[in-house]
Design an enzyme around this catalytic site. Structure first.
Site, PDB file in Angstrom:
ATOM      1  N   ASN A  83     -10.589   3.029   3.490  1.00 35.87           N
ATOM      2  CA  ASN A  83     -10.262   2.838   2.067  1.00 35.87           C
ATOM      3  C   ASN A  83     -11.334   2.064   1.307  1.00 35.87           C
ATOM      4  O   ASN A  83     -11.711   2.441   0.202  1.00 35.87           O
ATOM      5  CB  ASN A  83      -8.910   2.130   1.928  1.00 35.87           C
ATOM      6  CG  ASN A  83      -8.554   1.895   0.471  1.00 35.87           C
ATOM      7  OD1 ASN A  83      -8.459   2.839  -0.309  1.00 35.87           O
ATOM      8  ND2 ASN A  83      -8.396   0.634   0.085  1.00 35.87           N
ATOM      9  N   TRP A 115     -21.255  12.627 -18.455  1.00 38.33           N
ATOM     10  CA  TRP A 115     -21.567  12.667 -17.023  1.00 38.33           C
ATOM     11  C   TRP A 115     -22.875  13.412 -16.820  1.00 38.33           C
ATOM     12  O   TRP A 115     -23.149  14.408 -17.497  1.00 38.33           O
ATOM     13  CB  TRP A 115     -20.443  13.356 -16.250  1.00 38.33           C
ATOM     14  CG  TRP A 115     -19.104  12.696 -16.384  1.00 38.33           C
ATOM     15  CD1 TRP A 115     -18.010  13.199 -17.033  1.00 38.33           C
ATOM     16  CD2 TRP A 115     -18.698  11.423 -15.869  1.00 38.33           C
ATOM     17  NE1 TRP A 115     -16.961  12.315 -16.954  1.00 38.33           N
ATOM     18  CE2 TRP A 115     -17.341  11.221 -16.248  1.00 38.33           C
ATOM     19  CE3 TRP A 115     -19.336  10.425 -15.133  1.00 38.33           C
ATOM     20  CZ2 TRP A 115     -16.633  10.072 -15.914  1.00 38.33           C
ATOM     21  CZ3 TRP A 115     -18.616   9.281 -14.790  1.00 38.33           C
ATOM     22  CH2 TRP A 115     -17.285   9.113 -15.180  1.00 38.33           C
ATOM     23  N   GLU A 122       0.844  -1.218   0.000  1.00 41.03           N
ATOM     24  CA  GLU A 122       0.000   0.000   0.000  1.00 41.03           C
ATOM     25  C   GLU A 122       0.869   1.255   0.000  1.00 41.03           C
ATOM     26  O   GLU A 122       0.549   2.250  -0.653  1.00 41.03           O
ATOM     27  CB  GLU A 122      -0.942   0.013   1.206  1.00 41.03           C
ATOM     28  CG  GLU A 122      -2.011  -1.061   1.188  1.00 41.03           C
ATOM     29  CD  GLU A 122      -2.826  -1.088  -0.093  1.00 41.03           C
ATOM     30  OE1 GLU A 122      -3.296  -0.027  -0.533  1.00 41.03           O
ATOM     31  OE2 GLU A 122      -2.981  -2.177  -0.668  1.00 41.03           O
ATOM     32  N   TRP A 128     -16.338  12.259 -11.886  1.00 39.12           N
ATOM     33  CA  TRP A 128     -15.425  11.938 -10.778  1.00 39.12           C
ATOM     34  C   TRP A 128     -14.787  13.192 -10.189  1.00 39.12           C
ATOM     35  O   TRP A 128     -14.401  13.215  -9.023  1.00 39.12           O
ATOM     36  CB  TRP A 128     -14.341  10.954 -11.240  1.00 39.12           C
ATOM     37  CG  TRP A 128     -13.532  11.391 -12.425  1.00 39.12           C
ATOM     38  CD1 TRP A 128     -13.826  11.163 -13.742  1.00 39.12           C
ATOM     39  CD2 TRP A 128     -12.311  12.143 -12.427  1.00 39.12           C
ATOM     40  NE1 TRP A 128     -12.857  11.721 -14.546  1.00 39.12           N
ATOM     41  CE2 TRP A 128     -11.913  12.326 -13.770  1.00 39.12           C
ATOM     42  CE3 TRP A 128     -11.503  12.676 -11.419  1.00 39.12           C
ATOM     43  CZ2 TRP A 128     -10.758  13.023 -14.144  1.00 39.12           C
ATOM     44  CZ3 TRP A 128     -10.345  13.358 -11.776  1.00 39.12           C
ATOM     45  CH2 TRP A 128      -9.992  13.535 -13.134  1.00 39.12           C
ATOM     46  N   TRP A 174       1.684   1.874  -3.434  1.00 33.36           N
ATOM     47  CA  TRP A 174       0.610   2.536  -4.208  1.00 33.36           C
ATOM     48  C   TRP A 174       0.751   4.052  -4.076  1.00 33.36           C
ATOM     49  O   TRP A 174       0.569   4.797  -5.030  1.00 33.36           O
ATOM     50  CB  TRP A 174      -0.788   2.127  -3.704  1.00 33.36           C
ATOM     51  CG  TRP A 174      -1.368   0.935  -4.383  1.00 33.36           C
ATOM     52  CD1 TRP A 174      -1.471  -0.315  -3.874  1.00 33.36           C
ATOM     53  CD2 TRP A 174      -1.937   0.878  -5.704  1.00 33.36           C
ATOM     54  NE1 TRP A 174      -2.067  -1.149  -4.785  1.00 33.36           N
ATOM     55  CE2 TRP A 174      -2.375  -0.437  -5.921  1.00 33.36           C
ATOM     56  CE3 TRP A 174      -2.129   1.808  -6.722  1.00 33.36           C
ATOM     57  CZ2 TRP A 174      -2.978  -0.856  -7.101  1.00 33.36           C
ATOM     58  CZ3 TRP A 174      -2.736   1.400  -7.912  1.00 33.36           C
ATOM     59  CH2 TRP A 174      -3.152   0.096  -8.094  1.00 33.36           C
ATOM     60  N   TRP A 186      -9.735   8.279  -7.240  1.00 30.91           N
ATOM     61  CA  TRP A 186     -10.965   8.636  -7.978  1.00 30.91           C
ATOM     62  C   TRP A 186     -10.933   8.113  -9.400  1.00 30.91           C
ATOM     63  O   TRP A 186     -11.913   7.560  -9.899  1.00 30.91           O
ATOM     64  CB  TRP A 186     -11.199  10.160  -7.941  1.00 30.91           C
ATOM     65  CG  TRP A 186     -11.948  10.495  -6.692  1.00 30.91           C
ATOM     66  CD1 TRP A 186     -11.427  10.906  -5.506  1.00 30.91           C
ATOM     67  CD2 TRP A 186     -13.361  10.334  -6.477  1.00 30.91           C
ATOM     68  NE1 TRP A 186     -12.422  11.021  -4.567  1.00 30.91           N
ATOM     69  CE2 TRP A 186     -13.611  10.682  -5.134  1.00 30.91           C
ATOM     70  CE3 TRP A 186     -14.423   9.935  -7.276  1.00 30.91           C
ATOM     71  CZ2 TRP A 186     -14.901  10.646  -4.587  1.00 30.91           C
ATOM     72  CZ3 TRP A 186     -15.709   9.895  -6.728  1.00 30.91           C
ATOM     73  CH2 TRP A 186     -15.938  10.235  -5.413  1.00 30.91           C
TER      74      TRP A 186
HETATM   75  C1  FAD Z   1     -11.492   7.601  -4.027  1.00 31.29           C
HETATM   76  C2  FAD Z   1     -10.246   7.507  -3.183  1.00 31.29           C
HETATM   77  C3  FAD Z   1      -9.656   8.663  -2.678  1.00 31.29           C
HETATM   78  C4  FAD Z   1      -8.483   8.596  -1.897  1.00 31.29           C
HETATM   79  N1  FAD Z   1      -7.923   9.751  -1.438  1.00 31.29           N
HETATM   80  C5  FAD Z   1      -6.774   9.694  -0.716  1.00 31.29           C
HETATM   81  C6  FAD Z   1      -6.150  10.879  -0.245  1.00 31.29           C
HETATM   82  O1  FAD Z   1      -6.590  12.007  -0.521  1.00 31.29           O
HETATM   83  N2  FAD Z   1      -5.027  10.755   0.529  1.00 31.29           N
HETATM   84  C7  FAD Z   1      -4.493   9.533   0.838  1.00 31.29           C
HETATM   85  O2  FAD Z   1      -3.485   9.479   1.554  1.00 31.29           O
HETATM   86  N3  FAD Z   1      -5.059   8.412   0.386  1.00 31.29           N
HETATM   87  C8  FAD Z   1      -6.174   8.438  -0.367  1.00 31.29           C
HETATM   88  N4  FAD Z   1      -6.751   7.280  -0.800  1.00 31.29           N
HETATM   89  C9  FAD Z   1      -6.082   5.987  -0.525  1.00 31.29           C
HETATM   90  C10 FAD Z   1      -6.515   5.285   0.773  1.00 31.29           C
HETATM   91  O3  FAD Z   1      -7.908   5.214   0.838  1.00 31.29           O
HETATM   92  C11 FAD Z   1      -5.982   5.972   2.035  1.00 31.29           C
HETATM   93  O4  FAD Z   1      -4.594   6.196   1.913  1.00 31.29           O
HETATM   94  C12 FAD Z   1      -6.211   5.089   3.271  1.00 31.29           C
HETATM   95  O5  FAD Z   1      -7.580   4.837   3.438  1.00 31.29           O
HETATM   96  C13 FAD Z   1      -5.672   5.775   4.496  1.00 31.29           C
HETATM   97  O6  FAD Z   1      -5.919   5.024   5.648  1.00 31.29           O
HETATM   98  P1  FAD Z   1      -4.735   4.323   6.448  1.00 31.29           P
HETATM   99  O7  FAD Z   1      -3.678   5.323   6.745  1.00 31.29           O
HETATM  100  O8  FAD Z   1      -5.342   3.601   7.583  1.00 31.29           O
HETATM  101  O9  FAD Z   1      -4.181   3.319   5.350  1.00 31.29           O
HETATM  102  P2  FAD Z   1      -3.378   1.941   5.479  1.00 31.29           P
HETATM  103  O10 FAD Z   1      -4.243   0.878   4.923  1.00 31.29           O
HETATM  104  O11 FAD Z   1      -2.824   1.737   6.825  1.00 31.29           O
HETATM  105  O12 FAD Z   1      -2.191   2.155   4.428  1.00 31.29           O
HETATM  106  C14 FAD Z   1      -0.939   2.745   4.802  1.00 31.29           C
HETATM  107  C15 FAD Z   1      -0.631   3.933   3.945  1.00 31.29           C
HETATM  108  O13 FAD Z   1      -0.459   3.551   2.590  1.00 31.29           O
HETATM  109  C16 FAD Z   1      -0.957   4.567   1.732  1.00 31.29           C
HETATM  110  N5  FAD Z   1      -2.077   4.009   0.961  1.00 31.29           N
HETATM  111  C17 FAD Z   1      -2.921   3.026   1.331  1.00 31.29           C
HETATM  112  N6  FAD Z   1      -3.785   2.743   0.336  1.00 31.29           N
HETATM  113  C18 FAD Z   1      -3.478   3.580  -0.681  1.00 31.29           C
HETATM  114  C19 FAD Z   1      -4.012   3.779  -1.983  1.00 31.29           C
HETATM  115  N7  FAD Z   1      -5.017   3.042  -2.469  1.00 31.29           N
HETATM  116  N8  FAD Z   1      -3.472   4.756  -2.745  1.00 31.29           N
HETATM  117  C20 FAD Z   1      -2.436   5.496  -2.306  1.00 31.29           C
HETATM  118  N9  FAD Z   1      -1.885   5.347  -1.077  1.00 31.29           N
HETATM  119  C21 FAD Z   1      -2.405   4.405  -0.282  1.00 31.29           C
HETATM  120  C22 FAD Z   1      -1.437   5.698   2.618  1.00 31.29           C
HETATM  121  O14 FAD Z   1      -0.390   6.636   2.744  1.00 31.29           O
HETATM  122  C23 FAD Z   1      -1.721   4.990   3.934  1.00 31.29           C
HETATM  123  O15 FAD Z   1      -1.644   5.831   5.053  1.00 31.29           O
HETATM  124  C24 FAD Z   1      -7.913   7.326  -1.612  1.00 31.29           C
HETATM  125  C25 FAD Z   1      -8.517   6.170  -2.106  1.00 31.29           C
HETATM  126  C26 FAD Z   1      -9.669   6.256  -2.877  1.00 31.29           C
HETATM  127  C27 FAD Z   1     -10.308   4.985  -3.404  1.00 31.29           C
END
Ligand code: FAD
Length: 476
Positions: A348, A313, A281, A366, A284, A389
């Site tokens: 997420n 849209w 993650e 979106w 990502w 998005w």
């Molecule tokens: C529509 C949409 C919008 C999002 N907007 C953001 C946003 O503005 N900022 C943001 O940090 N993340 C965003 N994410 C990714 C993800 O949802 C969040 O990073 C995550 O929910 C944060 O929670 P956590 O710290 O507990 O994540 P954990 O599951 O603990 O993951 C650890 C870290 O990995 C990174 N990460 C995890 N999943 C993703 C992912 N899919 N894409 C990129 N990085 C990821 C984050 O930095 C996160 O803190 C988005 C995802 C979607 C589907």
């Protein structure tokens, strides 16, 4: 006497493992500066919760810097365009040799930084920039043909290889200096144009490096082992909740990586599946930064896949407002949207579910959802938000195929089986059992409570979305 250097703080609100700060200190005595640019922040849809988080972390950072003998100057500007003059004035006042800062990757940020670099160079002062908020400099990982990656799994494969070759180390906090006759400024607790955040919401996101490291340690020791199983269940404490700290740079990705590796006996692509999934993650996050830099159109609000700009849209202000306010009549979507409004964060799995509901079932652009998320997320991040998005809307790189539309009710039954998460955020539905809560039965309920009926038919709108995308003809 050693030279004075100016360190410009942005989304790197920490003293440990901070490249610009460390190198500035290595070159002499440091004065730190932070710029308030509320007009640009408003233009960028920065959320009040995020601005509040910045200020609280800046206050915590000020104490850490003062402990190291480093003064913090707070410069009141309006826009990014004011940055070169404000920083140059300060540099002259403190007789600095040059400025040090860590790179940021949005196009406006890059333009601002280029202008600052130019102003300092013209004034015969130094300017040093560092790749700090990433493990790999965006654009540095390329395919064998030298092209930029578009597919995450291939990007990750090379990232693993690079990490095997060289694991980026964490830098220590810089050494203490003797105060250089510059006094610190007061850090404001509010900025005009951004709503005040409740104490209750602030308490969810304690400020400072110590709080961030406590959270990281707790996650790595107590949760990460089960991350793979728990990460999709919004009612469980199954993810790190570190995104706000990473986005604002209270933590670095290297610190996260090393904590995970330490808990996984030194491994990052094998060993405990929870650790491996979590590190993936983090990659990502890297991937979306590479996309932002290598394909600048996404930074300009354009679809990664140009052909999807033709999607017709729907203009549906009532549908959009219902989605924003958590009253679509689809419980899991509404619970997610209410979580966002109340906490500044959303799980997420639910970001994907609610984004897909907006872009597929409501067929709303979106960009509307991206903006709303940015305006409310404490972890709002241009690269990850845009990536998420465009993934959900099937307009992005390596995104979900257009025919795989999540059914929110099925998702709800699967990932919130007891309805616990829904009950937390939708008290109107608290009395329903685990069977009914995902799709409240029509009839008395709607008269008895204020909970709305579904604003769309899930099955019909799914078909409409698939037909719309199919008609574009060029989808994979
Ligand atoms: C529509 C949409 C919008 C999002 N907007 C953001 C946003 O503005 N900022 C943001 O940090 N993340 C965003 N994410 C990714 C993800 O949802 C969040 O990073 C995550 O929910 C944060 O929670 P956590 O710290 O507990 O994540 P954990 O599951 O603990 O993951 C650890 C870290 O990995 C990174 N990460 C995890 N999943 C993703 C992912 N899919 N894409 C990129 N990085 C990821 C984050 O930095 C996160 O803190 C988005 C995802 C979607 C589907």
């Amino acid at each position: 006497m050693s030279a004075t250097q100016l360190y410009w703080i942005r989304n790197d609100l920490r003293v440990q493992d901070n490249h610009a700060l460390w190198h500035a200190r290595d070159e002499g005595n440091v004065v730190a500066a932070y710029l308030l640019t509320p007009d640009t922040w408003l233009e960028h849809d920065e959320a009040p919760a995020k601005v509040d988080f910045w200020l609280r972390n800046l206050q915590a950072l000020k104490s850490r810097l003062e402990g190291l003998g480093i003064a913090l100057k707070v410069l009141h500007c309006r826009t990014f365009a004011d940055a070169p003059r404000a920083l140059l004035d300060l540099a002259r006042k403190i007789d600095a040799d040059g400025i040090f800062f860590n790179e940021e990757y949005g196009i406006h940020e890059q333009r601002r930084d280029d202008n600052v670099a130019e102003a300092f160079t013209e004034a015969s002062l130094g300017c040093r920039r560092y790749a700090d908020q990433v493990l790999f400099m965006p654009g540095s990982l390329r395919t064998q043909e030298g092209t930029m990656y578009k597919v995450f799994s291939q990007f990750r494969k090379l990232a693993y290889q690079k990490l095997h070759d060289h694991l980026p180390e964490c830098l220590a906090a810089p050494g203490k200096q003797s105060l250089a006759g510059v006094s610190s400024d007061t850090v404001p607790t509010e900025v005009e144009g951004f709503a005040k955040i409740s104490r209750e919401q602030q308490d969810l996101w304690p400020a400072g490096e110590a709080a961030a490291h406590d959270r990281l340690q707790h996650f790595a020791e107590d949760i990460m082992g089960e991350y793979k199983e728990l990460r999709d269940q919004p009612a469980r404490d199954g993810t790190s909740c570190l995104s706000a700290y990473l986005t604002s740079g209270v933590l670095s990705p290297r610190q996260c990586l090393h904590a995970a590796i330490a808990a996984n006996r030194g491994e990052f692509d094998s060993g405990n599946t929870g650790a491996v999934t979590w590190i993936s993650e983090l990659l990502w996050r890297e991937f979306y930064r590479h996309i932002l830099v290598c394909y600048p159109r996404v930074s300009r609000s354009q679809a990664f896949r140009p052909e999807t700009e033709a999607v017709p849209w729907r203009k549906d202000s009532e549908g959009l407002a219902a989605w924003q306010e958590g009253r679509t009549g689809i419980p899991i979507v509404d619970a997610a949207m209410r979580q966002l409004l109340a906490t500044g964060w959303m799980h997420n799995r639910l970001r994907m579910v609610s984004a897909m509901f907006l872009t597929k079932n409501l067929l709303i652009d979106w960009r509307e959802g991206e903006r709303w998320f940015m305006q409310h997320l404490i972890d709002g991040d241009l690269a990850s938000n845009n990536g998420g998005w465009q993934w959900s809307a099937s307009t992005g790189t390596d995104s979900v195929p257009y025919f795989r539309v999540f059914n929110p009710v099925t998702q709800s039954r699967r990932f919130d089986p007891d309805g616990e998460f829904i009950r937390t955020w939708i008290p109107e539905l608290r009395h329903l059992d685990a069977k009914q809560i995902h799709e409240p039965p029509a009839g008395d309920l709607f008269e008895a409570t204020e909970y709305p009926r579904p604003i769309v038919d899930i099955g019909e709108t799914r078909k409409r979305a698939i037909a719309t995308f199919k008609s574009l003809g060029e989808q994979s």
